[in-house]
Write an enzyme that holds these catalytic residues in place. Sequence first.
Site, mmCIF file in Angstrom:
data_model
loop_
_atom_site.group_PDB
_atom_site.id
_atom_site.type_symbol
_atom_site.label_atom_id
_atom_site.label_comp_id
_atom_site.label_asym_id
_atom_site.label_seq_id
_atom_site.Cartn_x
_atom_site.Cartn_y
_atom_site.Cartn_z
ATOM 1 N N SER A 82 0.807 -1.215 0.000
ATOM 2 C CA SER A 82 0.000 0.000 0.000
ATOM 3 C C SER A 82 0.843 1.269 0.000
ATOM 4 O O SER A 82 1.519 1.568 -0.978
ATOM 5 C CB SER A 82 -0.950 -0.059 1.204
ATOM 6 O OG SER A 82 -1.971 0.874 1.086
ATOM 7 N N ASP A 126 10.411 5.111 -10.146
ATOM 8 C CA ASP A 126 10.063 5.731 -11.424
ATOM 9 C C ASP A 126 10.897 6.973 -11.712
ATOM 10 O O ASP A 126 11.250 7.243 -12.863
ATOM 11 C CB ASP A 126 8.577 6.094 -11.441
ATOM 12 C CG ASP A 126 7.692 4.908 -11.798
ATOM 13 O OD1 ASP A 126 8.235 3.783 -11.900
ATOM 14 O OD2 ASP A 126 6.474 5.084 -11.965
ATOM 15 N N LYS A 149 -0.717 -4.302 -3.221
ATOM 16 C CA LYS A 149 -2.018 -3.681 -2.943
ATOM 17 C C LYS A 149 -2.054 -2.300 -3.598
ATOM 18 O O LYS A 149 -1.490 -1.346 -3.090
ATOM 19 C CB LYS A 149 -2.259 -3.545 -1.448
ATOM 20 C CG LYS A 149 -3.624 -2.925 -1.150
ATOM 21 C CD LYS A 149 -3.799 -2.602 0.306
ATOM 22 C CE LYS A 149 -5.126 -1.867 0.504
ATOM 23 N NZ LYS A 149 -5.114 -0.537 -0.121
#
Length: 473
Positions: free
Chosen positions: A312, A323, A337
């Site tokens: 999460s 990224d 999740k």
Amino acid sequence: MGKLKQAGLICAGMLGGILISLQISALAEKETRASLPIEELRTFAEVFNAIKQGYVEPIEDKKLITHAISGMLSNLDPHSAYLDADAFKDLQVGTQGEFGGLGIEVGMEDGLVKVISPIEDTPADRAGIKSGDLIFKLDDTLVKGLTLSDAVKRMRGKPKTQIKLSILRKGEAKPLEITLTREIIKVQSVKSKLVEPGYGYLRVTSFQENTAASVAKHLGDLYKPGQLKGLVLDLRNDPGGLLNAAIGVSAAFLPPKTLITSTDGRTPDAKHQFYAAPEDYLRGTRDDFLKALPAEARSVPMVVLINGGSASASEIVAGALQDHKRAVLMGTTSFGKGSVQTVLPLPNNTAIKLTTARYFTPSGRSIQAKGIVPDIVVEESANGTSAMRLREADLEHHLENDRDPGSDKAAPAAKPQSKAPGAAKPKGASPAKDDDDSGEPPMREIASKKDYQLNQALNLLKGLQIMQGKPSS
């Protein structure tokens, strides 16, 4: 029936809960009424009446309706749930970092309580409760037939009182019986240590109201002795928490106004982009705690440790840093999740926790039922083994990854390896012994010298220093 309809139209969204939450608007009343399935509601009324008239024992209307709501939500996905007054209160208190009980994140599977993750340094953690354990009996009460809320109630209680858990564990021929003593759970969500001159270690165990501010304070403390040559951010076994806390922690390491995550759902309020900006990580009129952060924190070489227990909010942080190529991710694939839960308060101090959106990394990746694959896969022990961990794709009724169908069946993209490329074996290290190969990193001791993954992260940081022509201790 009118009460059910009225409850379904309530739209007072709020951030909160153990998992990520995001405020969202309800559908307009007119649209809701137009979509009500009349025939199915008539069937529901007939079943309700049959139970009222013919069940072997009388049952209160309130209890029947509560069970209907609970079943309706629990069959949607593993993270949607009905919260009675006690559960709602516990959820609100839990985000503040203090609550009573055993210290276990749990779900429901096949009528049994399934352990998602024990919380670090709690009675459950110290007693050896593991992710994936199935609890089938609480003291002398069978879990079958209980709702998750009822089971959680029985596990909570006054501090210093005991409860016996009967557990089914994969690989164990016989059920385990473990007696735990309840206590007030105070979760210190951030810990840090200067493991070597110039190399800092920062561990985040969960994302609570003050986690991001605490990260800023710990970073400041790590820089007091001097500049850092490298930093390890440890997100292993971090089950997640509040969305704004994840954004704040990410913002501590990224340039201002950098995209952290985006969410997408069916309603306009569920479509949003979140940036490394005070309006997205602060609540109310709080001062911006990142203003006093050492500027070097946004450029120091970093390794982020993740594993199957990283879920999460911790996956949001890991995904953003990966990224933007801000850090090297090391460890094993995360939990997966990638959904957002909204807590919608109802009358009588109850609420529902409803999955309302999926979230995505800055590049648009969805990690739902897939997880984040580290840049360098390093298992938890020198023998190349890791503990078997429950993941999102293992949960019943889990959401599919809408941007990568079938990802929950796909193998990890990277091939596991026991060492980071180019990492030298620490001096004086001896071959790992079988009795030390538990698959569980020694996390109770912060930055333990026996922590294999941490040692490989430090080796990588030192290797980067050498490659850049800088001296390394």
